[in-house]
Design an enzyme around this catalytic site. Structure first.
Site, PDB file in Angstrom:
ATOM      1  N   GLU A   9       5.101   7.984   1.152  1.00 58.09           N
ATOM      2  CA  GLU A   9       5.307   6.640   1.734  1.00 58.09           C
ATOM      3  C   GLU A   9       6.687   6.076   1.408  1.00 58.09           C
ATOM      4  O   GLU A   9       6.809   5.015   0.800  1.00 58.09           O
ATOM      5  CB  GLU A   9       4.226   5.665   1.226  1.00 58.09           C
ATOM      6  CG  GLU A   9       2.864   5.830   1.886  1.00 58.09           C
ATOM      7  CD  GLU A   9       2.773   5.176   3.238  1.00 58.09           C
ATOM      8  OE1 GLU A   9       3.741   4.541   3.661  1.00 58.09           O
ATOM      9  OE2 GLU A   9       1.725   5.319   3.881  1.00 58.09           O
ATOM     10  N   ASP A  10       7.739   6.776   1.803  1.00 58.26           N
ATOM     11  CA  ASP A  10       9.118   6.277   1.683  1.00 58.26           C
ATOM     12  C   ASP A  10       9.651   6.190   0.258  1.00 58.26           C
ATOM     13  O   ASP A  10      10.757   5.693   0.050  1.00 58.26           O
ATOM     14  CB  ASP A  10       9.284   4.887   2.334  1.00 58.26           C
ATOM     15  CG  ASP A  10       9.297   4.984   3.839  1.00 58.26           C
ATOM     16  OD1 ASP A  10       9.772   6.001   4.337  1.00 58.26           O
ATOM     17  OD2 ASP A  10       8.843   4.051   4.495  1.00 58.26           O
ATOM     18  N   ALA A  11       8.878   6.609  -0.728  1.00 59.39           N
ATOM     19  CA  ALA A  11       9.411   6.576  -2.100  1.00 59.39           C
ATOM     20  C   ALA A  11      10.461   7.667  -2.266  1.00 59.39           C
ATOM     21  O   ALA A  11      10.514   8.619  -1.490  1.00 59.39           O
ATOM     22  CB  ALA A  11       8.280   6.749  -3.102  1.00 59.39           C
ATOM     23  N   GLY A 158      13.542   2.593   0.563  1.00 59.93           N
ATOM     24  CA  GLY A 158      12.440   3.135  -0.218  1.00 59.93           C
ATOM     25  C   GLY A 158      12.632   2.805  -1.683  1.00 59.93           C
ATOM     26  O   GLY A 158      13.751   2.527  -2.116  1.00 59.93           O
ATOM     27  N   ARG A 190      10.424   6.526  12.729  1.00 57.75           N
ATOM     28  CA  ARG A 190      11.567   5.606  12.647  1.00 57.75           C
ATOM     29  C   ARG A 190      12.672   6.030  13.611  1.00 57.75           C
ATOM     30  O   ARG A 190      13.460   5.201  14.037  1.00 57.75           O
ATOM     31  CB  ARG A 190      12.115   5.593  11.221  1.00 57.75           C
ATOM     32  CG  ARG A 190      11.475   4.604  10.254  1.00 57.75           C
ATOM     33  CD  ARG A 190       9.981   4.736  10.209  1.00 57.75           C
ATOM     34  NE  ARG A 190       9.311   4.051   9.129  1.00 57.75           N
ATOM     35  CZ  ARG A 190       9.383   4.361   7.842  1.00 57.75           C
ATOM     36  NH1 ARG A 190      10.183   5.319   7.415  1.00 57.75           N
ATOM     37  NH2 ARG A 190       8.663   3.722   6.952  1.00 57.75           N
TER      38      ARG A 190
END
Length: 387
Positions: A9-11, A158, A190
């Site tokens: 999740e974008d981390a 992130g 995105r």
């Protein structure tokens, strides 16, 4: 690449050695302003000096203060220490003073933060209505930590999910380790194609020693960039063969690998961290205050309540919404259903049929406000043990 599940999740995965070398290091400055008020009876707020112990040393709270009662520039400020020793007159609301002697109460400005700061600047000025202003600039040096926010120039933001030692990071044939690992699942929805072009153009520019224009709006042509990569012995697509830093084995997939401009955003976990056990409450509702700056509570809202109900955890709901919040003991008259006071029903004018019960203070407030509007909410109590 996907790496360890800590970049879900974008981390982002950050390289610890890169941080040690200064990557993402930043300096935050925070301004604090205090007004020395003047009052109608010719009294005003004053700055007191520092307090010393029996050995003549300043006490711990006043360690950062100078003789003038203001923080000294360059001093390290720990949580709980005072950096402006302000005092206010106790008789500021009285009429004109007959004697010039006035009593003062200390209201110092105390530094409260999880990490220490340094006093960077102290400035005195005058506000619009001729009141003295004291401005103190506090400085902190920060290195990236878990939860700090980063972003590329394409809005691919992130937070840092894990900081990994360099020896556990993957590396390519030249032995180069990445500073940041970003999850590829952030691309399809995105559609930040510019970031991929930036990587390929950046990689080609580094190898060729030229300035390339790496956006999706034109500039350096992708065909030219891929030719530079191939000429230098790299894959045309910008992918590299990487080796696991943990096992040393070759990874089963080619990894998109190259230079991308990243920036650290001002949303840092140190400024957002907040928790409380017991603390201040609002005067009207007697519920915990709101907001981190006022040491407020964490709200269990409507949706959280729905989840707790779905679990059937009714006692948890009772505890969160009443006992930990604003439990209040009231006397309820079993005859008229209205609230009494200290064992006496003012409506029935008797002390019989009075029962004590605990309800939220906000509910009691609502009942009283309805009564003031000529709406009488009556509480009907049943004894569950008799049924």
């Amino acid at each position: 690449m996907s790496y360890s599940g800590y970049d879900i999740e974008d981390a982002l995965v950050l390289n610890k050695s890169s941080i040690d070398r200064g990557f993402g290091r930043c300096e935050t400055r925070r301004k604090n302003t205090t007004v020395l008020k003047r009052y109608p009876n010719h009294t005003q707020d004053i700055i007191g000096g520092m307090r010393v112990d029996e050995n003549g040393e300043p006490i711990w709270q006043h360690k950062c203060l100078g003789p003038d009662g203001l923080g000294e520039v360059g001093m390290k400020l720990d949580s709980g220490q005072i950096y402006i020793n302000k005092s206010i007159p106790t008789n500021s609301g009285d009429g004109v003073l007959t004697n010039t002697q006035s009593q003062y109460k200390e209201t110092p400005v105390i530094y409260r933060a999880p990490e220490p700061s340094h006093i960077d600047q102290v400035m005195m000025s005058v506000s619009d209505n001729d009141q003295a202003l004291i401005k103190v600039l506090l400085r902190q040096n920060r290195r990236p930590e878990l939860g700090d926010k980063f972003s590329s120039r394409h809005g691919q933001k992130g937070v840092c999910g894990i900081i990994v030692k360099q020896e556990d990071m993957p590396f390519n044939d030249q032995g180069i380790c990445p500073d940041i690992i970003m999850n590829p699942h952030g691309f399809p929805s995105r559609m930040t194609v510019g970031k991929m072009i930036e990587l390929i153009s950046g990689k080609a520019g580094v190898l060729n020693g030229t300035l390339e224009y790496g956006t999706c709006f034109g500039g350096s042509k992708l065909e030219d960039m891929t030719k530079i990569l191939v000429d230098n012995g790299f894959n045309y697509s910008g992918k590299d063969m990487l080796y696991s830093g943990i096992t040393g084995e070759c990874l089963q997939a080619y990894i998109f690998f190259g230079p991308i401009y990243y920036q650290k955003l001002k949303h840092m976990v140190l400024d957002k961290m907040h928790a409380r056990a017991r603390g201040p409450r609002a005067v009207l509702t007697r519920q915990p205050t709101e907001g981190r700056s006022r040491d407020g509570g964490l709200r269990l809202g409507e949706m959280e309540r729905d989840c707790v109900i779905a679990y059937g955890a009714s006692q948890l709901l009772l505890e969160r919404l009443m006992i930990s919040s604003d439990a209040f003991e009231v006397d309820v008259c079993n005859k008229c259903g209205l609230m009494g006071y200290s064992g006496w029903c003012t409506t029935c004018r008797s002390a019989e049929n009075i029962n004590k019960m605990t309800i939220p203070y906000a509910a009691k407030l609502l009942f009283q406000e309805l009564l003031s509007m000529n709406i009488a909410p009556r509480l009907r109590l049943e004894d569950i043990f008799q049924q």
